[in-house]
Design a protein around this motif. Structure first.
Motif, PDB file in Angstrom:
ATOM      1  N   HIS A 297       0.825  -1.215   0.000  1.00  0.00           N
ATOM      2  CA  HIS A 297       0.000   0.000   0.000  1.00  0.00           C
ATOM      3  C   HIS A 297       0.857   1.261   0.000  1.00  0.00           C
ATOM      4  O   HIS A 297       0.496   2.257  -0.629  1.00  0.00           O
ATOM      5  CB  HIS A 297      -0.984  -0.015   1.175  1.00  0.00           C
ATOM      6  N   LYS A 298       1.999   1.221   0.680  1.00  0.00           N
ATOM      7  CA  LYS A 298       2.906   2.389   0.676  1.00  0.00           C
ATOM      8  C   LYS A 298       3.403   2.648  -0.748  1.00  0.00           C
ATOM      9  O   LYS A 298       3.462   3.784  -1.206  1.00  0.00           O
ATOM     10  CB  LYS A 298       4.113   2.154   1.599  1.00  0.00           C
ATOM     11  N   ILE A 299       3.775   1.575  -1.438  1.00  0.00           N
ATOM     12  CA  ILE A 299       4.244   1.723  -2.832  1.00  0.00           C
ATOM     13  C   ILE A 299       3.127   2.388  -3.656  1.00  0.00           C
ATOM     14  O   ILE A 299       3.360   3.347  -4.388  1.00  0.00           O
ATOM     15  CB  ILE A 299       4.603   0.341  -3.444  1.00  0.00           C
ATOM     16  N   LEU A 300       1.913   1.867  -3.493  1.00  0.00           N
ATOM     17  CA  LEU A 300       0.795   2.386  -4.292  1.00  0.00           C
ATOM     18  C   LEU A 300       0.427   3.815  -3.890  1.00  0.00           C
ATOM     19  O   LEU A 300       0.025   4.610  -4.740  1.00  0.00           O
ATOM     20  CB  LEU A 300      -0.418   1.454  -4.181  1.00  0.00           C
ATOM     21  N   ASP A 301       0.571   4.153  -2.603  1.00  0.00           N
ATOM     22  CA  ASP A 301       0.303   5.546  -2.176  1.00  0.00           C
ATOM     23  C   ASP A 301       1.184   6.499  -2.985  1.00  0.00           C
ATOM     24  O   ASP A 301       0.711   7.512  -3.506  1.00  0.00           O
ATOM     25  CB  ASP A 301       0.664   5.753  -0.692  1.00  0.00           C
ATOM     26  N   HIS A 302       2.471   6.153  -3.072  1.00  0.00           N
ATOM     27  CA  HIS A 302       3.416   7.037  -3.764  1.00  0.00           C
ATOM     28  C   HIS A 302       3.148   7.054  -5.267  1.00  0.00           C
ATOM     29  O   HIS A 302       3.170   8.111  -5.890  1.00  0.00           O
ATOM     30  CB  HIS A 302       4.857   6.586  -3.492  1.00  0.00           C
ATOM     31  N   ILE A 303       2.912   5.863  -5.830  1.00  0.00           N
ATOM     32  CA  ILE A 303       2.675   5.824  -7.286  1.00  0.00           C
ATOM     33  C   ILE A 303       1.395   6.579  -7.609  1.00  0.00           C
ATOM     34  O   ILE A 303       1.343   7.389  -8.531  1.00  0.00           O
ATOM     35  CB  ILE A 303       2.587   4.361  -7.791  1.00  0.00           C
TER      36      ILE A 303
END
Ligand code: PMT
Length: 401
Positions: A388-394
């Motif tokens: 989810h952190k990866i997707l938050d940034h993307i």
């Protein structure tokens, strides 16, 4: 996502009412407070006691039989974070679509303002009936989430649409209701797991990737509204619900599938641990031992295509490309080199070789390196949270661009 949430489970009179018991257990296990509302017909199929004991709450079976409050249906409606009706019969669907409130469940539904998921379940002919289909369309237009029934043999011996989906599926879709839909409609291509490079029909070269990190990314992206395709090497995980999974074995097969599917994608995230080398020749018969303990045999290796580099060379301006770098040391140096060489927008540097991070673990320790020079060092956390952190940034970068 469901921890400390209040979920109202509506149970109607259908043979599938017994599956609502399992659904209740799954929701409780996720840490939610569950309140059950049963119609009079539901009571013909499953006893109120079962739901009372498992929910650890009073069960609402009528408008006027509560010891505590005569407006319990209004209180429950206003306190609900979500309502799930499973099974939902033609009767409750018809009532809700037409504004009829003549029992506890239909009256409560008039006052509900939270998210609602309706799980129709009935005989196929009833389900296909024009009035029922019309009512389902109305409920969809009214903003209710309808979970399509499964198909198969039904209790009435007909075969077709109308089966209440498995409680695990209903639970998963209920959880999905709580995620932001910031990636709605975005096409997301993910790779996960190891590749296997055949030596002979029974042996291969591979690595320890379990697929957990890549599957977590695919699942998180689907929950946030993405249309997700997952190209997966051989792993023992269940396919994430709602994700289109393409199974491959070798790096060559992974390359073919990634290249075939990349043009459509808005976001590409390559988590797979691709074998860098494959045997130059794969034997078609099992290699036999010759019993000579002092003799050695060698396997000649050929380098595999670098899939991420190929994608980086083909990627268009509108596409966001992320890769992973599994490193035991010099994370910053190696990760940044890979970002440059493979033309990435983001590289997730992954510390491997320490307890609780990298291959096979349920948790991961990562650092993000973006093309614009920004970095984010995250503490050790669950792979689902990392995803989810990866997707938050993307998402922040893709949506704002
Ligand atoms: O599956 P798990 O058990 O959960 O473990 C997760 C993981 C450790 C495998 C994952 O988090 C991870 O770090 N994946 C990348 C592992 C890796 O092989 O890194 P690499 O440095 O060799 O490759 C860099 C990038 O190039 C990766 O995105 C890889 O997918 C890609 N690559 C590598 C070689 C190749 N021939 N083709 C590629 O596309």
């Amino acid at each position: 996502m469901l921890k400390d949430k209040t979920i109202v489970l509506g149970v109607c009179g259908g043979i599938a009412a017994y599956k609502a018991v399992e659904l209740l257990r799954l929701i409780k296990k996720a840490g939610a407070n569950v309140r059950v509302v049963m119609t009079q017909s539901a009571l013909e199929f499953v006893g109120e006691t079962t739901f009372r004991v498992l929910s650890e709450n009073d069960v609402c079976t009528g408008l006027f039989n509560s010891k505590e409050s005569s407006v319990r249906h209004i209180e429950w409606a206003s306190e609900a974070d979500a309502v799930v009706i499973a099974p939902a019969t033609a009767n409750i669907i018809g009532k809700m679509a037409n504004g009829i409130a003549d029992d506890a469940l239909s009256t409560m539904m008039m006052a509900v303002t939270s998210k609602v998921m309706i799980c129709p379940s009935m005989n196929t002919y009833m389900y296909e009936n024009r009035a029922v289909q019309r009512n389902i369309d109305i409920l969809e237009q009214d903003g209710f989430f309808i979970l399509e029934p499964g198909t198969g043999e039904l209790a009435c011996k007909t075969s077709g649409a109308g089966r209440l989906p498995d409680p695990v599926l209903i639970f998963d879709r209920l959880v999905k209701l709580f995620y932001p839909k910031d990636l709605k409609g975005k096409k997301i291509l993910v790779s996960a797991g190891p590749t296997r490079e055949a030596i002979d029909p029974v042996r291969y070269i591979s690595n320890h990737s379990s697929g957990k990190m890549g599957y977590a990314v695919a699942e998180a992206a689907e929950k946030r509204g993405g249309v997700v395709t997952l190209v997966s090497g051989p792993v023992s995980l269940s396919p994430p619900i709602g994700v289109d999974v393409i199974k491959i074995e070798s790096a060559k097969q992974m390359a073919d599938e990634i290249i075939k599917n990349m043009d459509d994608a808005d976001i590409i995230i390559k988590v797979a641990a691709v074998a860098d080398y494959r045997p130059s020749a794969s034997h078609d018969k099992k290699i036999k031992k010759n019993g000579n303990l002092t003799a050695s045999i060698s396997i000649e290796l050929t380098e595999n295509p670098d899939i991420l580099k190929m994608v980086g060379e083909r990627k268009k301006e509108r596409q966001f490309l992320a890769g992973f770098a599994a490193e035991t040391q010099n994370l910053d140096v190696y990760a940044l080199k890979k970002m440059e060489k493979k033309n990435l927008d983001l590289i997730v540097g992954n510390i491997v070789g320490v307890k609780g991070s990298g291959f096979e673990a349920d948790t991961n320790k990562v650092k993000f390196f973006f093309r614009d020079g920004t970095t984010h060092d995250l503490p050790l956390m669950d792979k689902a949270k990392v995803a989810h952190k990866i997707l938050d940034h993307i998402s922040a970068r893709v949506i704002s661009s």
